[in-house]
Design a protein around this motif. Sequence first.
Motif, short mmCIF file in Angstrom:
data_model
loop_
_atom_site.label_atom_id
_atom_site.label_comp_id
_atom_site.label_asym_id
_atom_site.label_seq_id
_atom_site.Cartn_x
_atom_site.Cartn_y
_atom_site.Cartn_z
N ILE A 106 0.85 -1.18 0.00
CA ILE A 106 0.00 0.00 0.00
C ILE A 106 0.90 1.24 0.00
O ILE A 106 2.07 1.17 0.39
N ILE A 107 0.32 2.35 -0.44
CA ILE A 107 1.00 3.63 -0.37
C ILE A 107 0.26 4.48 0.65
O ILE A 107 -0.97 4.62 0.57
N ALA A 108 0.98 5.01 1.63
CA ALA A 108 0.34 5.76 2.71
C ALA A 108 1.02 7.11 2.90
O ALA A 108 2.21 7.27 2.63
N SER A 109 0.24 8.05 3.38
CA SER A 109 0.76 9.38 3.68
C SER A 109 1.75 9.32 4.84
O SER A 109 1.62 8.51 5.75
N THR A 110 2.75 10.20 4.79
CA THR A 110 3.67 10.32 5.92
C THR A 110 2.99 10.97 7.11
O THR A 110 3.44 10.83 8.25
N SER A 130 3.45 -4.81 2.66
CA SER A 130 4.40 -3.73 2.93
C SER A 130 3.75 -2.39 2.63
O SER A 130 2.68 -2.32 2.02
N CYS A 131 4.41 -1.33 3.07
CA CYS A 131 3.86 0.03 2.90
C CYS A 131 4.96 0.97 2.45
O CYS A 131 6.09 0.93 2.95
N LYS A 132 4.63 1.83 1.50
CA LYS A 132 5.51 2.91 1.08
C LYS A 132 4.92 4.22 1.60
O LYS A 132 3.78 4.55 1.29
N PHE A 133 5.69 4.96 2.40
CA PHE A 133 5.23 6.23 2.95
C PHE A 133 5.69 7.38 2.04
O PHE A 133 6.88 7.49 1.71
N VAL A 134 4.74 8.21 1.65
CA VAL A 134 5.01 9.29 0.70
C VAL A 134 4.34 10.57 1.21
O VAL A 134 3.26 10.52 1.80
N ASP A 135 4.96 11.70 0.97
CA ASP A 135 4.36 13.00 1.27
C ASP A 135 3.24 13.24 0.26
O ASP A 135 3.49 13.44 -0.93
N PHE A 136 2.00 13.21 0.73
CA PHE A 136 0.86 13.33 -0.18
C PHE A 136 0.69 14.73 -0.76
O PHE A 136 -0.12 14.92 -1.67
N ASP A 137 1.43 15.71 -0.25
CA ASP A 137 1.41 17.02 -0.89
C ASP A 137 2.17 16.99 -2.22
O ASP A 137 2.02 17.88 -3.05
N ASP A 140 3.06 13.96 -7.59
CA ASP A 140 3.91 13.22 -8.52
C ASP A 140 4.66 12.10 -7.81
O ASP A 140 4.88 11.03 -8.40
N ALA A 141 5.05 12.34 -6.56
CA ALA A 141 5.74 11.29 -5.80
C ALA A 141 4.80 10.13 -5.50
O ALA A 141 5.22 8.96 -5.48
N VAL A 142 3.54 10.44 -5.26
CA VAL A 142 2.55 9.38 -5.05
C VAL A 142 2.40 8.55 -6.32
O VAL A 142 2.40 7.31 -6.28
N LYS A 143 2.29 9.22 -7.47
CA LYS A 143 2.19 8.50 -8.74
C LYS A 143 3.40 7.60 -8.95
O LYS A 143 3.27 6.45 -9.38
#
Length: 430
Positions: A106-110, A130-137, A140-143
């Motif tokens: 999953i991809i989750a917000s930091t 597993s989880c990938k933490f990304v700054d949702f602001d 493009d990083a989420v994509k």
Amino acid sequence: MTDSPNYGFDTLQIHAGAKPDPATGARQTPIYQTTAYVFRDADHAAALFNLQEVGFIYSRLTNPTVAVLQERIATLEGGVGAVCCSSGHAAQIMALFPLMGPGKNIIASTRLYGGTVTQFSQTIKRFGWSCKFVDFDDVDAVKAAVDDDTRAIFGEAIANPGGYIMDVRAIADVADAAGVPLIIDNTTATPYLCRPIELGATLVVHSTTKYLTGNGTVTGGCIVDSGKFDWSANDKFPSLSQPEPAYHGLNFHETFGGLAFTFHGIAIGLRDLGMTMNPQAAHYTLMGTETLSLRMERHVENAQKIATWLENDDRVDYVTYAGLESSPYFERAKSVCPKGAGGLFTFAVKGGYDACVKLVNALEIFSHVANLGDTRSLIIHSASTTHRQLSPEQQEAAGAGANVVRVSIGTEDAADLIADLDQALAKATA
């Protein structure tokens, strides 16, 4: 009651899902404190177990009191169905359970509650997830984080602890392009302030412990199904789109359509994980929902006054409330949370860690507890408590640095709360 889109929120929060008890005429939903239910006959029992008829079998799966709460929350959120469970953490696992498998991510917000960061970074590894933490602001990083094994994207509408506002629509577009569901934790906003499904979310989760109950008495969780996701559009979700071996080959999406996720959550999730909400907890939460809009209006009103006062106090470095014009989320809050930016935020105390500890110890009206969403005003030093398990870098990313305290503003007199903070800040920064 017959639910109608013509009914307003204030009406639905009292009446949705409920009607007078047919046996006694009781107007308030009774607490059905029972483990099991008598079947009419053998054919009735078989139909229930085959999911050919909706009804009550065993209270690990379904209970009349809990069923009313499920329908009420689903109605308030604009979903087609909901599954209530034992806690907000249970709701998160149950939301992921039909979607995931070994090796999937999953991809989750930091910017998440510290316990959620720990659950996603550590606990779900035991399932092979597993989880990938990304700054949702950074959309493009989420994509860029999406890959062939991604099965969901997860964020909080109003992030705990900082009160940051998520651009739900932008992240929903990323999820749609990837063919995966967007799961939004709407605990802090509640459906009164934010409607994630209308902004593109597939599933909404709640810790009903917080604002929905509103009185700090019981724990609970809920997963709301939008009914809008096409689980059969690809082969990523076999538990929903293919014959389910855990339920004699039933194809949930083919059989139940828009309610596939809801039925799976009960028939498989509650059956096998057993994260059941007890009927007394459902009863307390039902009573809480009846005043949700009234409470949220006061939470927002008080938070706005107190955040403004804190921002102008020389003993405070900064305030993160999105209702302040100085907040980078001020404009976003108008569209995501048009009725207000909530009652949760943080502020940094000059003097750092030690000053925060002194502040917490000096307060008299604010309660020092690991909770939020109560009618009482609450405070906690997240870095030493709720986010203690995280690294300093993770704490900063989540908005829970060592110099920061989190406040959940209650419904007391705002002037009294300001006076309490004033005297405590005086002691903390002396």
